[in-house]
Design a protein around this motif. Structure first.
Motif, PDB file in Angstrom:
ATOM      1  N   VAL B  87       0.840  -1.204   0.000  1.00 60.22           N
ATOM      2  CA  VAL B  87       0.000   0.000   0.000  1.00 60.22           C
ATOM      3  C   VAL B  87       0.871   1.249   0.000  1.00 60.22           C
ATOM      4  O   VAL B  87       0.664   2.177  -0.795  1.00 60.22           O
ATOM      5  CB  VAL B  87      -0.942  -0.001   1.222  1.00 60.22           C
ATOM      6  CG1 VAL B  87      -1.632   1.346   1.362  1.00 60.22           C
ATOM      7  CG2 VAL B  87      -1.964  -1.123   1.083  1.00 60.22           C
ATOM      8  N   ARG B  90       2.410   2.329  -3.143  1.00 56.39           N
ATOM      9  CA  ARG B  90       1.543   3.040  -4.085  1.00 56.39           C
ATOM     10  C   ARG B  90       1.341   4.484  -3.653  1.00 56.39           C
ATOM     11  O   ARG B  90       0.546   5.204  -4.247  1.00 56.39           O
ATOM     12  CB  ARG B  90       0.171   2.350  -4.147  1.00 56.39           C
ATOM     13  CG  ARG B  90       0.231   0.895  -4.615  1.00 56.39           C
ATOM     14  CD  ARG B  90      -0.891   0.067  -4.015  1.00 56.39           C
ATOM     15  NE  ARG B  90      -2.204   0.476  -4.446  1.00 56.39           N
ATOM     16  CZ  ARG B  90      -2.958  -0.177  -5.332  1.00 56.39           C
ATOM     17  NH1 ARG B  90      -2.509  -1.301  -5.839  1.00 56.39           N
ATOM     18  NH2 ARG B  90      -4.129   0.258  -5.669  1.00 56.39           N
ATOM     19  N   GLN B  92       0.110   5.404  -0.786  1.00 56.67           N
ATOM     20  CA  GLN B  92      -1.114   5.576  -0.011  1.00 56.67           C
ATOM     21  C   GLN B  92      -0.872   5.270   1.467  1.00 56.67           C
ATOM     22  O   GLN B  92       0.109   4.629   1.825  1.00 56.67           O
ATOM     23  CB  GLN B  92      -2.204   4.651  -0.579  1.00 56.67           C
ATOM     24  CG  GLN B  92      -2.549   4.964  -2.026  1.00 56.67           C
ATOM     25  CD  GLN B  92      -3.636   4.066  -2.580  1.00 56.67           C
ATOM     26  OE1 GLN B  92      -3.495   2.857  -2.650  1.00 56.67           O
ATOM     27  NE2 GLN B  92      -4.741   4.675  -2.965  1.00 56.67           N
ATOM     28  N   TYR B  94      -1.523   3.426   4.859  1.00 53.19           N
ATOM     29  CA  TYR B  94      -1.964   2.073   5.194  1.00 53.19           C
ATOM     30  C   TYR B  94      -2.710   2.045   6.516  1.00 53.19           C
ATOM     31  O   TYR B  94      -2.394   2.786   7.444  1.00 53.19           O
ATOM     32  CB  TYR B  94      -0.753   1.140   5.273  1.00 53.19           C
ATOM     33  CG  TYR B  94      -1.099  -0.247   5.774  1.00 53.19           C
ATOM     34  CD1 TYR B  94      -1.833  -1.126   4.992  1.00 53.19           C
ATOM     35  CD2 TYR B  94      -0.711  -0.668   7.038  1.00 53.19           C
ATOM     36  CE1 TYR B  94      -2.174  -2.381   5.444  1.00 53.19           C
ATOM     37  CE2 TYR B  94      -1.033  -1.930   7.505  1.00 53.19           C
ATOM     38  CZ  TYR B  94      -1.772  -2.771   6.706  1.00 53.19           C
ATOM     39  OH  TYR B  94      -2.110  -4.025   7.152  1.00 53.19           O
ATOM     40  N   HIS B 129      -7.918  -4.598   5.305  1.00 47.02           N
ATOM     41  CA  HIS B 129      -6.800  -3.680   5.114  1.00 47.02           C
ATOM     42  C   HIS B 129      -7.271  -2.479   4.301  1.00 47.02           C
ATOM     43  O   HIS B 129      -8.053  -2.631   3.363  1.00 47.02           O
ATOM     44  CB  HIS B 129      -5.645  -4.378   4.400  1.00 47.02           C
ATOM     45  CG  HIS B 129      -5.099  -5.565   5.144  1.00 47.02           C
ATOM     46  ND1 HIS B 129      -3.938  -5.529   5.866  1.00 47.02           N
ATOM     47  CD2 HIS B 129      -5.586  -6.819   5.303  1.00 47.02           C
ATOM     48  CE1 HIS B 129      -3.715  -6.711   6.416  1.00 47.02           C
ATOM     49  NE2 HIS B 129      -4.702  -7.520   6.096  1.00 47.02           N
ATOM     50  N   ALA B 131      -6.351   1.336   2.255  1.00 44.04           N
ATOM     51  CA  ALA B 131      -5.422   2.232   1.574  1.00 44.04           C
ATOM     52  C   ALA B 131      -6.092   3.600   1.521  1.00 44.04           C
ATOM     53  O   ALA B 131      -7.168   3.733   0.942  1.00 44.04           O
ATOM     54  CB  ALA B 131      -5.106   1.740   0.168  1.00 44.04           C
ATOM     55  N   PHE B 136      -9.056  -1.999   1.011  1.00 45.17           N
ATOM     56  CA  PHE B 136      -8.082  -2.399  -0.007  1.00 45.17           C
ATOM     57  C   PHE B 136      -8.141  -3.899  -0.258  1.00 45.17           C
ATOM     58  O   PHE B 136      -8.219  -4.341  -1.396  1.00 45.17           O
ATOM     59  CB  PHE B 136      -6.682  -1.989   0.440  1.00 45.17           C
ATOM     60  CG  PHE B 136      -5.584  -2.395  -0.494  1.00 45.17           C
ATOM     61  CD1 PHE B 136      -5.484  -1.811  -1.742  1.00 45.17           C
ATOM     62  CD2 PHE B 136      -4.655  -3.353  -0.127  1.00 45.17           C
ATOM     63  CE1 PHE B 136      -4.470  -2.180  -2.618  1.00 45.17           C
ATOM     64  CE2 PHE B 136      -3.637  -3.731  -1.001  1.00 45.17           C
ATOM     65  CZ  PHE B 136      -3.542  -3.135  -2.243  1.00 45.17           C
ATOM     66  N   TYR B 220      -8.712  -8.960  -3.078  1.00 45.22           N
ATOM     67  CA  TYR B 220      -8.415  -7.556  -3.345  1.00 45.22           C
ATOM     68  C   TYR B 220      -9.640  -6.833  -3.883  1.00 45.22           C
ATOM     69  O   TYR B 220     -10.462  -7.407  -4.581  1.00 45.22           O
ATOM     70  CB  TYR B 220      -7.280  -7.440  -4.357  1.00 45.22           C
ATOM     71  CG  TYR B 220      -5.922  -7.778  -3.787  1.00 45.22           C
ATOM     72  CD1 TYR B 220      -5.519  -9.099  -3.643  1.00 45.22           C
ATOM     73  CD2 TYR B 220      -5.048  -6.785  -3.374  1.00 45.22           C
ATOM     74  CE1 TYR B 220      -4.277  -9.410  -3.108  1.00 45.22           C
ATOM     75  CE2 TYR B 220      -3.801  -7.096  -2.845  1.00 45.22           C
ATOM     76  CZ  TYR B 220      -3.429  -8.402  -2.716  1.00 45.22           C
ATOM     77  OH  TYR B 220      -2.203  -8.706  -2.182  1.00 45.22           O
ATOM     78  N   TYR B 224      -7.689  -3.916  -8.719  1.00 44.43           N
ATOM     79  CA  TYR B 224      -6.342  -4.337  -8.349  1.00 44.43           C
ATOM     80  C   TYR B 224      -5.695  -5.092  -9.497  1.00 44.43           C
ATOM     81  O   TYR B 224      -6.323  -5.918 -10.155  1.00 44.43           O
ATOM     82  CB  TYR B 224      -6.373  -5.224  -7.108  1.00 44.43           C
ATOM     83  CG  TYR B 224      -4.999  -5.683  -6.693  1.00 44.43           C
ATOM     84  CD1 TYR B 224      -4.155  -4.844  -5.987  1.00 44.43           C
ATOM     85  CD2 TYR B 224      -4.540  -6.952  -7.030  1.00 44.43           C
ATOM     86  CE1 TYR B 224      -2.896  -5.248  -5.616  1.00 44.43           C
ATOM     87  CE2 TYR B 224      -3.274  -7.374  -6.671  1.00 44.43           C
ATOM     88  CZ  TYR B 224      -2.458  -6.504  -5.960  1.00 44.43           C
ATOM     89  OH  TYR B 224      -1.208  -6.925  -5.602  1.00 44.43           O
TER      90      TYR B 224
END
Lengths: 230, 230
Positions: B87, B90, B92, B94, B129, B131, B136, B220, B224
DNA sequence: TAGTGGTCTAGACCACTAT
DNA sequence: TAGTGGTCTAGACCACTAA
């Protein structure tokens, strides 16, 4: 300890990491020290540790030494075979049918990605691949015939373009993307699944040196799994 | 030609394959002949050709020599990082939230796959999770706490189990499967997508030596893509 | 059995970088 | 600047397998 080969050294190092003799973040002895301990040449240790670094288990830097990776970015290697071999490797009978093959103007997004002028004409091929007579995957390919070392075969039904390409071009570089997509109406009909079914998708763009060769989207039928071992 | 290093030899061999000096199926000169031509040691050529064989470009057999692969099974290497790093990589922010953590009886199929007795109790963890605050991926994990070198941290909110595991266990073997699945009601709600949305799924089972450690399913969110270069 | 790739060695030098 | 990994060399022997 008698002299070890590089695979034995790698195995022994892995064993010590597993046993937490060297926990994550720990520094390993130098190559020279390990070579002395294992009774082999430094080059042998170097080969073993190099393999482990490539796999993401160790982190190595000159002068700084070798340590066990704290955030192991594990490398998984997936095989990308020719589709026919993939099907036959599952013990199934392979077949394919070319649904469409025509020169067409490349969509703007594709032309951009390939670094081609807008409006350039490419071959557009749609192929359905079968395993034991059932739809296996749907291939949508754009092909830059201008860069091929020999013209496309006249009879596209004889050998799949997929296979003809790897035989003819042999070495290409490129990128691959794996994703998931809901089957659209066309894909659903061709693959004989309900619209909206989740499909595993591989998108690939390949280059021959600097020249773009082909961009292809492979939509696999439901249940497809890409396996690998780490 | 002045002496070349192994990377230069690899590049030159690739160039000749690209130019079809050595088309698919062609036999290459022996290591000794190439070493003489390039003005370097045989070991240097061996290293270069070995790398190309590992990548699937060449096929090598003792006594039979080295040839350009006719059905190149290209090896694509995908990085499997810790989710937090994925993450953050990217750009972003987390975050994660543990939705459930409880000992439970392993489903029969899972116990079988892990080689465990029926009815053995494992930790069952569900984690979402984020992002940049948006869902995410959804993680569903079974964990064999008995084989861990230290007990699970009491505060599961501090570090994700994903990350704690790689830090604690460091080296595991295992298999990975990539597939696509339609979002079920629970996943759809958690990931905030419509039911049936195609999700990219990674399933992983890992072992510490002979002992099964964990089996996890990562679903995901839409969009993704797993990227790699060949 | 002979020829090819696979590995190992002992030593050397180079490239990078922590100190 | 010194210490570590990365690579190269010349030679040797081994492992495999086509002929």
């Amino acid at each position: 300890m008698s002299a070890l080969g590089w695979e034995a050294v790698r195995a022994e190092v892995l064993r010590r990491i597993e046993r937490r003799d060297w926990p994550p973040g720990a520094m390993l002895p130098t190559e020279e020290q390990l070579a002395a301990e294992f009774g082999c040449a430094r080059a042998t240790v170097s080969r073993a540790l190099g393999e482990l670094a490539r796999a993401g288990v160790l982190e190595r830097r000159r002068r700084a030494g070798t340590r066990v990776a704290t955030h192991p970015v594990r490398k998984a290697t997936v095989d990308i075979p020719v589709i026919r071999l993939e099907v036959e490797g599952r013990g199934q009978r392979y077949g394919f049918r070319v649904l469409a093959a025509a020169a067409a103007e490349a969509p703007a997004g594709l032309a951009l990605r390939l670094g081609l002028a807008r409006g350039v004409r490419l071959m557009h091929l749609k192929t359905l691949h079968f395993a034991d007579g059932r739809p296996f995957l749907y291939e949508d390919r754009w092909l830059n015939a201008a860069v091929l070392p020999e013209p496309l075969p006249a009879d596209l039904a004889a050998v799949s373009v997929n296979e003809w390409l790897v035989k003819t071009v042999a070495y290409t570089t490129g990128d691959i993307e794996f994703s998931a997509a809901n089957a659209g109406p066309e894909e659903a009909a061709l693959l004989q699944v309900a619209e909206g079914t989740a499909l595993f998708v591989i998108e690939r763009t390949t280059w021959l040196g600097e020249a773009p060769v082909t961009s292809v989207r492979l939509a696999y039928g439901p249940g497809y799994r890409l396996r690998t071992v780490v």
